[in-house]
Design an enzyme around this catalytic site. Structure first.
Site, PDB file in Angstrom:
ATOM      1  N   ASN A   1     -15.901  18.606   3.358  1.00 42.33           N
ATOM      2  CA  ASN A   1     -17.231  19.216   3.348  1.00 42.33           C
ATOM      3  C   ASN A   1     -17.658  19.647   4.748  1.00 42.33           C
ATOM      4  OD1 ASN A   1     -19.560  17.168   4.354  1.00 42.33           O
ATOM      5  ND2 ASN A   1     -17.927  15.999   3.383  1.00 42.33           N
TER       6      ASN A   1
ATOM      7  N   HIS B   1     -14.049  10.119   5.224  1.00 44.22           N
ATOM      8  CA  HIS B   1     -13.331  10.928   6.204  1.00 44.22           C
ATOM      9  C   HIS B   1     -14.165  11.128   7.463  1.00 44.22           C
ATOM     10  CE1 HIS B   1     -10.440  12.780   3.009  1.00 44.22           C
ATOM     11  NE2 HIS B   1      -9.996  11.630   3.484  1.00 44.22           N
TER      12      HIS B   1
ATOM     13  N   CYS C   1     -20.576  18.560  -5.455  1.00 48.31           N
ATOM     14  CA  CYS C   1     -21.643  17.553  -5.452  1.00 48.31           C
ATOM     15  C   CYS C   1     -22.910  18.077  -4.777  1.00 48.31           C
ATOM     16  CB  CYS C   1     -21.170  16.272  -4.791  1.00 48.31           C
ATOM     17  SG  CYS C   1     -21.164  16.285  -2.997  1.00 48.31           S
TER      18      CYS C   1
ATOM     19  N   SER D   1     -12.392  15.965   7.027  1.00 43.27           N
ATOM     20  CA  SER D   1     -13.562  15.962   6.150  1.00 43.27           C
ATOM     21  C   SER D   1     -13.720  17.337   5.524  1.00 43.27           C
ATOM     22  CB  SER D   1     -14.828  15.594   6.943  1.00 43.27           C
ATOM     23  OG  SER D   1     -15.990  15.860   6.190  1.00 43.27           O
TER      24      SER D   1
ATOM     25  N   GLU E   1      -9.000  13.110  -3.055  1.00 45.15           N
ATOM     26  CA  GLU E   1      -9.740  13.317  -4.297  1.00 45.15           C
ATOM     27  C   GLU E   1      -8.924  14.125  -5.294  1.00 45.15           C
ATOM     28  OE1 GLU E   1     -13.566  15.807  -5.953  1.00 45.15           O
ATOM     29  OE2 GLU E   1     -13.691  15.020  -3.895  1.00 45.15           O
TER      30      GLU E   1
ATOM     31  N   CYS F   1     -24.342  11.000   2.781  1.00 45.08           N
ATOM     32  CA  CYS F   1     -24.826  11.158   1.417  1.00 45.08           C
ATOM     33  C   CYS F   1     -24.794   9.797   0.731  1.00 45.08           C
ATOM     34  CB  CYS F   1     -23.946  12.145   0.655  1.00 45.08           C
ATOM     35  SG  CYS F   1     -22.237  11.568   0.436  1.00 45.08           S
TER      36      CYS F   1
ATOM     37  N   HIS G   1      -5.508  16.545  -0.574  1.00 42.25           N
ATOM     38  CA  HIS G   1      -6.752  15.792  -0.410  1.00 42.25           C
ATOM     39  C   HIS G   1      -6.743  14.617  -1.387  1.00 42.25           C
ATOM     40  CE1 HIS G   1     -11.053  14.835  -0.465  1.00 42.25           C
ATOM     41  NE2 HIS G   1     -11.146  15.496   0.673  1.00 42.25           N
TER      42      HIS G   1
ATOM     43  N   HIS H   1     -12.925   8.537  -2.198  1.00 40.74           N
ATOM     44  CA  HIS H   1     -12.313   9.730  -2.771  1.00 40.74           C
ATOM     45  C   HIS H   1     -11.604   9.465  -4.085  1.00 40.74           C
ATOM     46  CE1 HIS H   1     -12.311   9.894   1.696  1.00 40.74           C
ATOM     47  NE2 HIS H   1     -13.023  10.973   1.426  1.00 40.74           N
TER      48      HIS H   1
END
Length: 343
Positions: free
Chosen positions: A239, A56, A209, A237, A141, A27, A139, A89
């Site tokens: 996502n 990640h 996102c 990861s 983030e 992305c 995580h 992150h």
């Protein structure tokens, strides 16, 4: 927008279909973060340090390590005055303050969409809200967002946490989410919170996102046609893991793989159609290598299934901008892909 194409015609029952979910792989936030590290390598004295993994993905981290990047867990592993890159992150204010005290040359690769969540957290806390943060403990983030207002933010991970949540002022609550969550599950938590706290205020725009949303929708669109899903991405990861879980919730066998070397022949026994995608931190070429590995187990027909076309670009920090910045890099606000659903 839907599109299907194939590189050959199905000739007999022995030919396996490989359906490529699109969008997939990198992305805009991941591309930006990697380019920041690459430019730091070119413009700063060696070595360049990165706090945590820049993104990640094990392959990306290994390749950057081979080029001399030193990945560390915390800033106490970075010598005074050295260059350190903050990962995509994000970090908490406490980490930034430590870097300032140490005189570190900081280059911030935080995804602009994560930065946006941090800004909301500060704003909501400043107006006196108890801020519910839906996300996964540990995580990076989430740790960074919690650090923006630790006395005002409560982490919610599941329905049990929703049920146990007892704010002092039920009439002054707002919520935020980690950017890489499962869209459907997050909606369930938000609805459960809203049932308990009808006055709960929501952000003006969603926090999950565009890349996370688009990849989940693209995979969902082909699940009815496949018997196996392969997701290229690393175990840390978020996502990528959410993509595996999405397929499994729909009753489709799904495997998370770092690379083509992880594909097991026994997974393919009796499988006539494979869905293939990649998390937002996985390089595009890894998908191509998986397709090549599948060809080694028999003839395949590859079908591209592009549900949404992404055209998002984030500006680089001024500290690493060079000639490329004058030849077409766009502002962080370029967003033309919201028809599907930032990373």
């Amino acid at each position: 927008m839907a599109q299907a194409s194939s590189d050959m015609q199905v000739t007999d029952a022995s030919t396996r279909r490989v359906l490529l979910a699109g969008p997939r792989s990198f992305c805009a936030g991941v591309e930006r973060a990697i380019e920041i590290v690459e430019r730091a390598l070119e413009s700063r004295p060696a070595p360049v340090y990165v706090r945590k993994q820049i993104v990640h993905n094990a392959v990306v981290v290994d390749e950057l390590s081979d080029r001399g990047v030193i990945f560390v867990e915390e800033l106490d592993e970075v010598p005074d005055g050295a260059t350190v890159v903050f990962s995509a992150h994000g970090v908490s204010p406490a980490v930034r303050e430590e870097a300032d005290r140490r005189g570190l040359d900081v280059i911030d690769a935080t995804c602009p969409l994560v930065t946006r969540v941090h800004m909301k957290a500060r704003r909501f806390a400043a107006r006196g809200d108890t801020v519910v943060l839906i996300g996964h403990a540990g995580h990076e983030e989430v740790e960074g967002t919690l650090g923006e207002a630790p006395d005002s933010i409560v982490l919610i991970q599941d329905h049990d946490d929703v049920a146990a949540f007892t704010p002092e002022n039920p009439g002054q609550i707002s919520y935020l989410t980690q950017t890489t969550l499962a869209v459907d599950e997050t909606a369930e938590y938000i609805e459960a919170l809203r049932e308990r706290f009808p006055q709960m205020r929501e952000p003006a725009s969603e926090d999950i996102c565009y890349a996370t949303t688009n990849r989940q929708q693209a995979l969902r669109a082909l699940l009815a046609e496949v018997e196996l899903v392969l997701v290229v991405g690393s175990t840390n990861s978020s996502n990528s893991v959410r993509l595996v879980e999405l397929a499994q919730r729909e009753g489709v066998e799904a495997k998370l793989i770092d690379s083509a070397a992880d594909v097991r022949p026994e997974w393919l026994t009796g499988v006539r159609a494979v869905g293939l995608t990649a998390g937002a931190s996985a390089p595009h070429r890894l998908v191509e290598e998986v397709v090549a590995a599948l060809r080694a187990h028999g003839p395949v027909v590859v079908e591209e299934r592009e549900l949404t076309r992404e055209d998002t670009h984030f500006e680089l920090p001024s500290s690493v901008r060079g000639p490329k910045a004058a030849t077409g890099e766009q502002d962080s606000a370029t967003r033309q892909d919201r028809d599907g659903g930032a990373a």
